[in-house]
Design a protein around this motif. Structure first.
Motif, short mmCIF file in Angstrom:
data_model
loop_
_atom_site.label_atom_id
_atom_site.label_comp_id
_atom_site.label_asym_id
_atom_site.label_seq_id
_atom_site.Cartn_x
_atom_site.Cartn_y
_atom_site.Cartn_z
N PRO A 17 -7.04 -1.23 -6.35
CA PRO A 17 -6.06 -1.41 -5.15
C PRO A 17 -5.75 -3.01 -5.49
CG PRO A 17 -8.03 -1.28 -4.09
CD PRO A 17 -8.34 -0.92 -5.31
N LYS A 18 -4.50 -3.39 -5.17
CA LYS A 18 -4.13 -4.87 -5.30
C LYS A 18 -3.10 -5.12 -4.45
CE LYS A 18 -1.09 -4.06 -9.36
NZ LYS A 18 -0.81 -4.40 -10.69
N ALA A 19 -3.16 -6.39 -3.70
CA ALA A 19 -2.25 -6.24 -2.45
C ALA A 19 -1.81 -8.05 -2.54
CB ALA A 19 -2.71 -5.95 -1.39
N THR A 20 -0.70 -8.31 -2.08
CA THR A 20 -0.12 -9.84 -1.88
C THR A 20 0.28 -9.93 -0.49
OG1 THR A 20 0.19 -10.05 -4.13
CG2 THR A 20 1.20 -11.83 -2.79
N VAL A 21 -0.11 -10.68 0.33
CA VAL A 21 0.19 -10.82 1.62
C VAL A 21 0.61 -12.39 2.08
CG1 VAL A 21 -1.99 -11.10 2.66
CG2 VAL A 21 -0.21 -10.22 4.16
N SER A 22 1.70 -12.67 2.51
CA SER A 22 2.11 -14.01 2.91
C SER A 22 2.65 -14.07 4.53
CB SER A 22 3.04 -14.37 2.04
OG SER A 22 4.26 -13.79 1.85
N LEU A 30 -1.54 0.62 -3.65
CA LEU A 30 -2.84 1.42 -3.43
C LEU A 30 -2.77 2.74 -3.83
CD1 LEU A 30 -3.02 0.47 0.38
CD2 LEU A 30 -4.07 -0.82 -1.49
N SER A 31 -2.10 3.10 -4.88
CA SER A 31 -1.78 4.30 -5.59
C SER A 31 -3.07 4.75 -6.33
CB SER A 31 -0.83 4.18 -6.58
OG SER A 31 -0.76 3.19 -7.68
N SER A 32 -3.77 4.00 -6.61
CA SER A 32 -5.16 4.43 -7.29
C SER A 32 -6.26 5.19 -6.22
CB SER A 32 -5.62 3.26 -7.88
OG SER A 32 -6.22 2.05 -7.21
N LEU A 33 -5.94 4.81 -4.79
CA LEU A 33 -6.71 5.47 -4.13
C LEU A 33 -6.53 7.00 -3.47
CD1 LEU A 33 -6.42 2.71 -1.29
CD2 LEU A 33 -8.08 2.77 -2.99
N PHE A 34 -5.44 7.50 -4.36
CA PHE A 34 -4.86 8.93 -4.15
C PHE A 34 -5.49 9.57 -5.46
CE2 PHE A 34 -2.09 6.77 -1.34
CZ PHE A 34 -1.83 7.58 -0.28
N ASP A 51 -0.38 -1.70 11.20
CA ASP A 51 -0.92 -0.42 10.24
C ASP A 51 0.24 0.58 9.92
OD1 ASP A 51 -0.34 1.17 12.59
OD2 ASP A 51 -2.11 0.55 13.61
N SER A 52 -0.39 1.48 9.18
CA SER A 52 0.52 2.60 8.75
C SER A 52 -0.43 3.49 7.99
CB SER A 52 1.64 2.10 7.79
OG SER A 52 2.32 3.22 7.33
N ILE A 53 0.08 4.82 8.08
CA ILE A 53 -0.60 6.01 7.46
C ILE A 53 0.13 6.71 6.38
CG2 ILE A 53 -1.47 8.29 7.74
CD1 ILE A 53 -2.13 7.65 10.68
N ILE A 54 -0.33 6.71 5.17
CA ILE A 54 0.56 7.24 3.97
C ILE A 54 -0.39 8.56 3.63
CG2 ILE A 54 1.14 6.57 1.70
CD1 ILE A 54 0.27 3.79 1.99
N THR A 55 0.22 9.52 3.63
CA THR A 55 -0.17 10.84 3.60
C THR A 55 -0.12 11.23 1.96
OG1 THR A 55 2.01 12.17 4.27
CG2 THR A 55 -0.05 11.64 5.82
N ASN A 56 -1.02 12.17 1.70
CA ASN A 56 -0.75 13.01 0.31
C ASN A 56 0.26 13.96 0.67
OD1 ASN A 56 -1.18 15.17 -1.63
ND2 ASN A 56 -3.21 14.06 -1.94
N PRO A 57 1.15 14.29 -0.53
CA PRO A 57 2.15 15.12 -0.54
C PRO A 57 1.82 16.34 0.15
CG PRO A 57 2.49 13.88 -2.64
CD PRO A 57 1.19 13.53 -1.87
N SER A 58 0.69 16.85 -0.27
CA SER A 58 0.17 18.29 0.15
C SER A 58 -0.19 18.26 1.82
CB SER A 58 -0.80 18.85 -0.50
OG SER A 58 -2.07 17.62 -0.38
N ALA A 59 -0.18 16.88 2.26
CA ALA A 59 -0.50 16.79 3.68
C ALA A 59 0.53 16.15 4.66
CB ALA A 59 -1.91 15.74 3.79
N ASP A 60 1.64 16.26 3.97
CA ASP A 60 2.78 15.60 4.90
C ASP A 60 3.17 16.39 6.17
OD1 ASP A 60 3.38 13.60 3.15
OD2 ASP A 60 4.78 14.59 1.89
N LYS A 74 2.44 2.44 -2.80
CA LYS A 74 3.16 1.38 -2.99
C LYS A 74 3.89 0.81 -2.02
CE LYS A 74 3.16 2.14 -7.92
NZ LYS A 74 3.98 2.23 -9.37
N LEU A 75 3.50 -0.41 -1.40
CA LEU A 75 4.25 -0.92 -0.11
C LEU A 75 5.09 -2.13 -0.47
CD1 LEU A 75 1.36 -0.32 2.40
CD2 LEU A 75 3.27 0.90 2.09
N GLU A 76 6.12 -2.38 -0.17
CA GLU A 76 6.94 -3.60 -0.19
C GLU A 76 7.69 -3.84 1.33
OE1 GLU A 76 7.11 -5.47 -2.66
OE2 GLU A 76 6.33 -4.44 -4.03
N LEU A 77 6.91 -4.75 1.94
CA LEU A 77 7.66 -5.28 3.07
C LEU A 77 8.02 -6.69 3.04
CD1 LEU A 77 4.76 -3.57 5.42
CD2 LEU A 77 6.90 -2.65 4.94
#
Length: 229
Positions: free
Chosen positions: A37-42, A74-78, A114-123, A151-154
């Motif tokens: 995973p990789k992330a940039t926050v500012s 965070l796509s590698s976590l799925f 915070d946020s929850i990202i579900t697997n497509p099969s768990a939607d 993948k998050l873009e805020l």
């Protein structure tokens, strides 16, 4: 000769042993999937205001309201064993008091978003209406992992939660940073949190920590100073 009950118990015991063994293999398979995973926050804007912790309180506390930007992959976590990923951003700052042993400083940490990202099969497990749930169940059948999941873009995101400290004072606090964390909930196995050290193919979050910033003075004080000027 064994009775029917004893034979049933033997069959059930063998069945549970096989299920446990298969579940253990499924859980162990996560160790073979790389996590990078990789992330940039500012920080975009910070304000400190005064407010009451609840309606009947006569004492006011200082609260920080933060806006931030987040870009994360965070796509590698799925994997095929991932049910959902809980991702959150926290604000951390050193405490002015020493620890119980008199050595080092305690660190305050509070979740701002915070946020929850579900697997497509768990939607379909999300708390939604029956009509939308039927559509999600139908669309998720046989669906593979969506590469865009995680993948998050805020941009200039307002924090979900106002934060305070145990002392009730936050204004003009130095050495504050934002950090990105995650928690992976598998279909089978144990919950795994953001690793502090790299373990095999599991890497620490690349980046994921903002630049050091400072909580400003109270907003009310600033406005009062402008009026006097």
């Amino acid at each position: 000769m064994h009775s029917t009950i004893v034979r049933g118990q033997n069959v059930f015991g063998f069945f549970t042993s096989v299920c446990f063994f298969v579940a253990a293999l499924i859980a162990a398979s996560d160790l073979l999937a790389p996590r990078t995973p990789k992330a940039t926050v500012s920080v975009k804007d910070v304000q400190v205001v005064r407010g009451r912790p609840h309606y009947y309180s006569t004492k006011k506390e200082e609260y920080a309201v933060i806006r931030f930007s987040l870009s994360a992959d965070l796509s590698s976590l799925f994997t095929w064993n991932t049910k959902q990923v809980f991702v959150y951003v926290s604000a951390s700052w050193p405490n002015s008091t020493l620890g119980e042993d008199g050595k080092g400083e305690l660190v305050n940490e509070a979740v701002i978003w915070d946020s929850i990202i579900t697997n497509p099969s768990a939607d379909h497990l999300q708390n939604i209406g029956p009509a939308a749930m039927k559509k999600l169940v139908k669309s998720s059948k046989g669906k593979k992992i969506d590469p865009s999941r995680g993948k998050l873009e805020l941009k200039n995101q307002k924090a979900k939660y106002q934060i305070t400290s145990p002392t009730g004072k936050l204004a003009e606090t130095d050495n504050v940073v934002l950090k990105v964390h995650y928690n992976v909930q598998p279909w089978v196995g144990v919950l795994t949190w953001t690793p502090q050290i790299e373990f095999g193919m599991w890497k620490k979050v690349k980046g994921g920590v903002s630049k050091v910033f400072k909580f400003p003075a109270l907003k009310a004080k600033k406005e009062a100073e402008k009026k006097k000027a």
